[in-house]
Design a protein around this motif. Structure first.
Motif, short mmCIF file in Angstrom:
data_model
loop_
_atom_site.label_atom_id
_atom_site.label_comp_id
_atom_site.label_asym_id
_atom_site.label_seq_id
_atom_site.Cartn_x
_atom_site.Cartn_y
_atom_site.Cartn_z
N THR A 191 0.83 -1.20 0.00
CA THR A 191 0.00 0.00 0.00
C THR A 191 0.87 1.26 0.00
O THR A 191 0.60 2.20 -0.74
N ASP A 192 1.92 1.25 0.81
CA ASP A 192 2.84 2.40 0.88
C ASP A 192 3.50 2.67 -0.47
O ASP A 192 3.71 3.82 -0.86
N LYS A 193 3.82 1.61 -1.19
CA LYS A 193 4.48 1.75 -2.50
C LYS A 193 3.48 2.05 -3.62
O LYS A 193 3.87 2.30 -4.75
N GLY A 194 2.18 1.99 -3.30
CA GLY A 194 1.16 2.31 -4.29
C GLY A 194 0.81 1.13 -5.19
O GLY A 194 0.13 1.29 -6.20
N TRP A 195 1.23 -0.06 -4.84
CA TRP A 195 0.93 -1.23 -5.65
C TRP A 195 -0.45 -1.79 -5.34
O TRP A 195 -1.04 -2.47 -6.16
N GLN A 196 -0.93 -1.52 -4.15
CA GLN A 196 -2.28 -1.91 -3.76
C GLN A 196 -2.97 -0.66 -3.23
O GLN A 196 -2.44 0.04 -2.38
N ASP A 197 -4.14 -0.37 -3.79
CA ASP A 197 -4.87 0.82 -3.39
C ASP A 197 -6.37 0.50 -3.43
O ASP A 197 -6.90 0.17 -4.50
N ASP A 198 -7.03 0.59 -2.28
CA ASP A 198 -8.46 0.28 -2.23
C ASP A 198 -9.29 1.23 -3.07
O ASP A 198 -10.29 0.82 -3.67
N ALA A 199 -8.91 2.49 -3.13
CA ALA A 199 -9.67 3.46 -3.94
C ALA A 199 -9.58 3.12 -5.42
O ALA A 199 -10.57 3.17 -6.15
N ARG A 200 -8.39 2.76 -5.87
CA ARG A 200 -8.20 2.37 -7.27
C ARG A 200 -8.96 1.08 -7.57
O ARG A 200 -9.60 0.95 -8.62
N TYR A 201 -8.91 0.15 -6.64
CA TYR A 201 -9.66 -1.10 -6.79
C TYR A 201 -11.16 -0.80 -6.89
O TYR A 201 -11.85 -1.35 -7.75
N ALA A 202 -11.66 0.05 -6.01
CA ALA A 202 -13.09 0.36 -5.97
C ALA A 202 -13.53 1.00 -7.29
O ALA A 202 -14.60 0.67 -7.82
N GLU A 203 -12.74 1.91 -7.82
CA GLU A 203 -13.10 2.55 -9.09
C GLU A 203 -13.14 1.53 -10.22
O GLU A 203 -14.08 1.51 -11.02
N SER A 204 -12.14 0.68 -10.29
CA SER A 204 -12.09 -0.34 -11.33
C SER A 204 -13.27 -1.30 -11.21
O SER A 204 -13.94 -1.62 -12.20
N TYR A 205 -13.53 -1.74 -10.01
CA TYR A 205 -14.62 -2.68 -9.76
C TYR A 205 -15.97 -2.04 -10.10
O TYR A 205 -16.82 -2.66 -10.75
N ALA A 206 -16.16 -0.81 -9.66
CA ALA A 206 -17.43 -0.12 -9.91
C ALA A 206 -17.67 0.05 -11.41
O ALA A 206 -18.78 -0.17 -11.90
N ARG A 207 -16.65 0.44 -12.15
CA ARG A 207 -16.80 0.59 -13.61
C ARG A 207 -17.20 -0.73 -14.27
O ARG A 207 -18.07 -0.75 -15.15
N GLN A 208 -16.58 -1.83 -13.84
CA GLN A 208 -16.93 -3.14 -14.40
C GLN A 208 -18.38 -3.50 -14.12
O GLN A 208 -19.10 -3.97 -15.01
N ARG A 209 -18.81 -3.29 -12.89
CA ARG A 209 -20.18 -3.65 -12.52
C ARG A 209 -21.21 -2.76 -13.21
O ARG A 209 -22.28 -3.22 -13.59
N ILE A 210 -20.88 -1.49 -13.38
CA ILE A 210 -21.80 -0.58 -14.08
C ILE A 210 -21.93 -0.99 -15.54
O ILE A 210 -23.02 -0.98 -16.10
N GLN A 211 -20.82 -1.37 -16.16
CA GLN A 211 -20.87 -1.83 -17.55
C GLN A 211 -21.72 -3.09 -17.69
O GLN A 211 -22.30 -3.33 -18.74
N LYS A 212 -21.78 -3.89 -16.64
CA LYS A 212 -22.61 -5.09 -16.67
C LYS A 212 -24.06 -4.81 -16.29
O LYS A 212 -24.87 -5.73 -16.24
N GLY A 213 -24.38 -3.55 -16.00
CA GLY A 213 -25.76 -3.17 -15.76
C GLY A 213 -26.22 -3.22 -14.33
O GLY A 213 -27.41 -3.38 -14.07
N TYR A 214 -25.32 -3.06 -13.38
CA TYR A 214 -25.71 -3.06 -11.98
C TYR A 214 -25.82 -1.64 -11.47
O TYR A 214 -25.09 -0.75 -11.90
N GLY A 215 -26.75 -1.44 -10.54
CA GLY A 215 -27.04 -0.12 -10.01
C GLY A 215 -26.22 0.23 -8.78
O GLY A 215 -25.42 -0.57 -8.28
N PRO A 216 -26.44 1.43 -8.25
CA PRO A 216 -25.62 1.93 -7.14
C PRO A 216 -25.75 1.12 -5.85
O PRO A 216 -24.76 0.96 -5.13
N ILE A 217 -26.92 0.58 -5.58
CA ILE A 217 -27.09 -0.20 -4.35
C ILE A 217 -26.27 -1.48 -4.42
O ILE A 217 -25.57 -1.85 -3.48
N ALA A 218 -26.34 -2.17 -5.55
CA ALA A 218 -25.59 -3.42 -5.73
C ALA A 218 -24.09 -3.17 -5.68
O ALA A 218 -23.35 -3.91 -5.02
N VAL A 219 -23.63 -2.14 -6.36
CA VAL A 219 -22.19 -1.84 -6.41
C VAL A 219 -21.70 -1.47 -5.01
O VAL A 219 -20.65 -1.95 -4.57
N GLN A 220 -22.46 -0.65 -4.30
CA GLN A 220 -22.07 -0.25 -2.94
C GLN A 220 -21.99 -1.47 -2.02
O GLN A 220 -21.04 -1.62 -1.26
#
Length: 157
Positions: free
Chosen positions: A50-79
């Motif tokens: 995390t300190d080196k920036g190789w793992q970042d929860d915010a970056r993971y969350a953005e990537s994951y949210a974009r994937q789920r939105i592209q698959k047609g899931y809404g804000p409640i499911a993504v959250q």
């Protein structure tokens, strides 16, 4: 196995995982636990990544949210899915507003992909379509707004 050797093994394993896709801290911890590593050995490695920036929860969350939105899931499911994967709620809320340009547009795309555009629906069909959209993680008020936007009505009895 000596502590230094264990640390190198854990780090190599985590880096192999992160090279393929983003992972949340919780997911990496779970995967390492399944491999048989002790939590006390894994946490310092995750801190270093995390300190080196190789793992970042915010970056993971953005990537994951974009994937789920592209698959047609809404804000409640993504959250819900992000919180299950260990992402903090204060990271999720602003992300959901910034990732999707307009949730109503996403909802409309999901609706048109599944259904034809009928202006008149029976109560049963209206309820069926509403349930489908809510199961995909869209709130009821957003579904109602979509039906109002599309001027979909059902007969009055």
């Amino acid at each position: 196995m000596p502590a230094e050797e264990t640390t190198k093994t854990i780090k190599a394993y985590c880096l192999r995982l992160l090279a393929r896709r983003e992972y949340s801290r919780k997911e990496l911890l779970n995967k390492c636990s399944l491999k048989g590593f002790q939590k006390s050995d894994v946490l310092p490695v995750l801190d270093e990544l995390t300190d080196k920036g190789w793992q970042d929860d915010a970056r993971y969350a953005e990537s994951y949210a974009r994937q789920r939105i592209q698959k047609g899931y809404g804000p409640i499911a993504v959250q819900y899915e992000l919180s299950q994967n260990g992402v903090q709620i204060d990271t999720i809320q602003p992300l959901l507003h910034s990732v999707a340009d307009s949730w109503l547009d996403v909802l409309e795309q999901v609706y048109h992909k599944k259904y034809t555009h009928d202006r008149r629906l029976s109560r049963q069909e209206w309820a069926k379509r509403s349930r489908f959209l809510m199961q995909r993680g869209f709130p009821a008020d957003m579904v109602s707004a979509l039906f109002t936007h599309l001027a979909i009505r059902f007969p009055k009895f």
